[in-house]
Design a protein around this motif. Structure first.
Motif, short mmCIF file in Angstrom:
data_model
loop_
_atom_site.label_atom_id
_atom_site.label_comp_id
_atom_site.label_asym_id
_atom_site.label_seq_id
_atom_site.Cartn_x
_atom_site.Cartn_y
_atom_site.Cartn_z
N SER A 243 0.85 -1.19 0.00
CA SER A 243 0.00 0.00 0.00
C SER A 243 0.88 1.23 0.00
O SER A 243 2.05 1.19 0.37
CB SER A 243 -0.92 0.02 1.22
N GLY A 244 0.31 2.32 -0.43
CA GLY A 244 1.05 3.57 -0.44
C GLY A 244 0.72 4.39 -1.66
O GLY A 244 -0.08 4.00 -2.52
N SER A 245 1.33 5.54 -1.73
CA SER A 245 1.13 6.44 -2.86
C SER A 245 2.40 7.23 -3.09
O SER A 245 3.30 7.26 -2.24
CB SER A 245 -0.05 7.39 -2.59
N GLY A 246 2.49 7.87 -4.22
CA GLY A 246 3.68 8.63 -4.56
C GLY A 246 3.70 8.91 -6.04
O GLY A 246 2.64 9.00 -6.68
N SER A 247 4.90 9.02 -6.60
CA SER A 247 5.03 9.29 -8.03
C SER A 247 5.84 8.20 -8.70
O SER A 247 6.66 7.53 -8.07
CB SER A 247 5.69 10.65 -8.28
N VAL A 248 5.59 8.00 -9.97
CA VAL A 248 6.31 7.03 -10.77
C VAL A 248 6.64 7.69 -12.10
O VAL A 248 5.87 8.52 -12.61
CB VAL A 248 5.48 5.75 -10.98
N SER A 249 7.82 7.38 -12.64
CA SER A 249 8.27 8.03 -13.86
C SER A 249 8.64 7.00 -14.92
O SER A 249 8.99 5.86 -14.60
CB SER A 249 9.48 8.93 -13.58
N VAL A 250 8.59 7.42 -16.15
CA VAL A 250 8.98 6.60 -17.30
C VAL A 250 10.03 7.34 -18.09
O VAL A 250 9.92 8.55 -18.33
CB VAL A 250 7.76 6.30 -18.20
N ILE A 251 11.09 6.62 -18.47
CA ILE A 251 12.09 7.16 -19.39
C ILE A 251 12.20 6.18 -20.54
O ILE A 251 12.44 4.98 -20.34
CB ILE A 251 13.46 7.31 -18.71
N GLY A 252 11.97 6.64 -21.76
CA GLY A 252 11.99 5.77 -22.92
C GLY A 252 12.83 6.33 -24.04
O GLY A 252 13.06 7.54 -24.13
N SER A 253 13.30 5.45 -24.91
CA SER A 253 14.04 5.88 -26.10
C SER A 253 13.90 4.82 -27.17
O SER A 253 13.70 3.64 -26.88
CB SER A 253 15.52 6.13 -25.78
N ALA A 254 14.02 5.25 -28.42
CA ALA A 254 13.95 4.37 -29.57
C ALA A 254 15.32 4.29 -30.22
O ALA A 254 16.00 5.31 -30.40
CB ALA A 254 12.92 4.87 -30.58
N GLY A 255 15.76 3.07 -30.56
CA GLY A 255 17.05 2.90 -31.21
C GLY A 255 17.05 3.48 -32.61
O GLY A 255 15.99 3.78 -33.18
N PRO A 256 18.23 3.62 -33.19
CA PRO A 256 18.31 4.18 -34.54
C PRO A 256 17.86 3.21 -35.63
O PRO A 256 17.62 3.61 -36.75
CB PRO A 256 19.81 4.49 -34.70
#
Length: 474
Positions: A243-256
């Motif tokens: 249980s709990g709350s907070g923030s979550v982040s996403v970091i994404g990238s696409a290859g060449p």
């Protein structure tokens, strides 16, 4: 959830600084979300892979060598149902397993004067139900871009670990069973994959989350030795709330470049979800307390002679294909290590560990293996799932070269990037299992992060006895 941060990508370090940098205001998504055919029939597809490998090397303990074999694999079966023109429901069953059989020899395994053996097998199976929107938002260079985003996720997990070590005068058995149920709600929807992908693109997203659920871990440990006799700890349980709350982040990238399956091109993506849970395939959320593949040093896991961690290095996807979410494959790297159970000494008959055999410090990295999950039929995926759970009879997908019959990587720069990422994985995840002194079993129960005393649940029976995976050696 007061638990360890899960990692999906190996290309970006998890740190408070990253979370601060990626915390950007959420604004309205740019127009252009794909329209879904609401009420259309469900679509089912699957992907996965298995690798059977052998290995050998010199032990960290002077005068010993080792040889062995391992099976690593995972399968994912997905089913999508479109709900409205911009929302859909996705159910996923994912199973992952790792099995090790290792023989230690002195002075070598060609002409040994003494041998000891260990067997290690772990598996987990998750069922996940998640709701997505095609009108979510990610940020490319600070600008909002329409993306596929995760509204909420509910997952259940079951799994087990069986670790056996035998040498002439001693034997150890550790069995662990895990289960959990967790629900996570995101506000706003957590952006994952932009609707429009360009080679070399990078993006980020941040959402608030609220989580509820529970976990349960049961264990049993048994040691037999000529001086210390029989030592048994358990059956016991650890339980707690998620249980709990907070923030979550996403970091994404696409290859060449891109990968190709059956003539269709898919982007080779790096997708990292930063939050208080372990993540599978970019959207399946697992409480870290029951993550058998996360390199945890929490007791009773610290008393295993073997260990195998797993981390996703790529996901093969595009926003949509054939009317469903375009995730059709991924790549995971397994890193295994082991302690030599043959190197033991008897302590003087004083102190809490009197007369208990203690393992020498140091461990061996017995292999780093990458497994590519590629499209397969649902029956084939179900067959692989069964062998990963039972620990035998898995058909090998062969070497990486064999995968290239169906997976074509375009662009030399991409190949170099993939190789570099695997080097990073090898160095970052080359973590040995902690030394297995029996002092770690006094007392046998520890409090895992987030565990609540009692847990308000009825403890399950101890893990069922499993067949000795090393019985054919005696």
């Amino acid at each position: 959830m007061n638990v360890r941060v899960g990692r999906v990508s190996t290309l970006v370090a998890v740190s408070t600084a990253v979370l601060v940098v990626c915390s950007v205001p959420v604004v309205a998504a740019a127009p252009g979300a794909s329209a879904l055919a609401a009420g259309s029939p469900s679509t089912i597809w699957a992907y996965g892979g298995v690798r059977n490998v052998t290995f050998s090397g010199e032990s960290a303990v002077k005068g010993w060598a080792y040889q062995g074999s391992a099976t690593y694999g995972y399968t994912v079966v997905l089913q999508q149902t479109n709900l409205t023109p911009d929302t859909f429901e996705l159910s996923a069953n994912r199973t992952m397993g790792a099995s090790l059989m290792i023989r230690y020899c002195t002075p070598n395994c060609k002409s040994p004067t003494a041998t000891v053996s260990l067997g290690y097998r772990a598996w987990e199976s998750t069922d996940d139900w998640a709701n997505f929107t095609t009108a979510g938002t990610v940020f490319e260079n600070g600008a909002p871009t329409t993306a596929i985003a995760l509204n909420n996720s509910h997952s259940t997990l079951v799994g087990s670990l069986n670790d056996t070590a035998r040498w002439p005068a001693h034997s150890d058995l550790l069995q662990i069973g895990v289960s959990s149920s967790a629900s996570v709600q995101f506000t706003p929807a957590l952006g994952l994959i932009p609707e429009s992908l360009a080679p070399g693109a990078s993006w980020n997203a941040t959402s608030a989350f609220s989580a509820t659920g529970s976990f349960l871990l049961s264990y049993y440990y048994h040691h037999v030795g000529p001086l210390d006799g029989n030592l048994t700890f358990g059956p016991g349980t650890l339980s707690g709330n998620v249980s709990g709350s907070g923030s979550v982040s996403v970091i994404g990238s696409a290859g060449p470049g891109h990968v190709s399956f059956g003539g269709a091109a898919y982007d080779d993506l790096s997708l990292e979800v930063l939050g208080p849970f372990s993540v599978r395939e970019g959207f399946i959320l697992v409480p870290a307390e029951v993550d058998l593949f996360g390199g945890s040093s929490e007791s009773p896991l610290q008393n295993a002679s073997g260990a195998s961690t797993a981390e996703m290095t790529s996901i093969y996807a595009r926003p949509s294909v054939g009317g469903h979410l375009g995730i059709v494959g991924s790549e995971w790297t397994f890193v295994s290590s082991a302690l030599n159970p043959g190197v033991a000494a008897v302590l003087p008959p004083t102190g809490a560990g009197a007369g208990v055999a203690q393992l020498a410090s140091g461990s061996d990295n017995v292999g780093t293996t990458s497994v590519q999950g590629v499209p397969m039929s649902v029956p084939a995926a179900q067959g692989v799932r069964g062998c990963l759970v039972t620990g035998g009879g898995c058909p090998s997908s062969g070497t990486v070269g064999a995968f290239l019959d169906s997976v074509v990587i375009i662009g030399g720069v991409l190949v170099a990037a993939v190789v570099a990422s695997l080097v990073i994985v090898t160095e970052r995840r080359r973590m040995p299992p902690p030394p297995r002194p029996y002092a770690g079993l006094y007392p046998p129960v520890v409090t895992l992060p987030g565990a609540a005393a009692g847990g308000g649940q009825n403890p399950p029976p101890p893990p069922p006895p499993e067949d000795d995976p090393l019985s054919h050696l005696w």
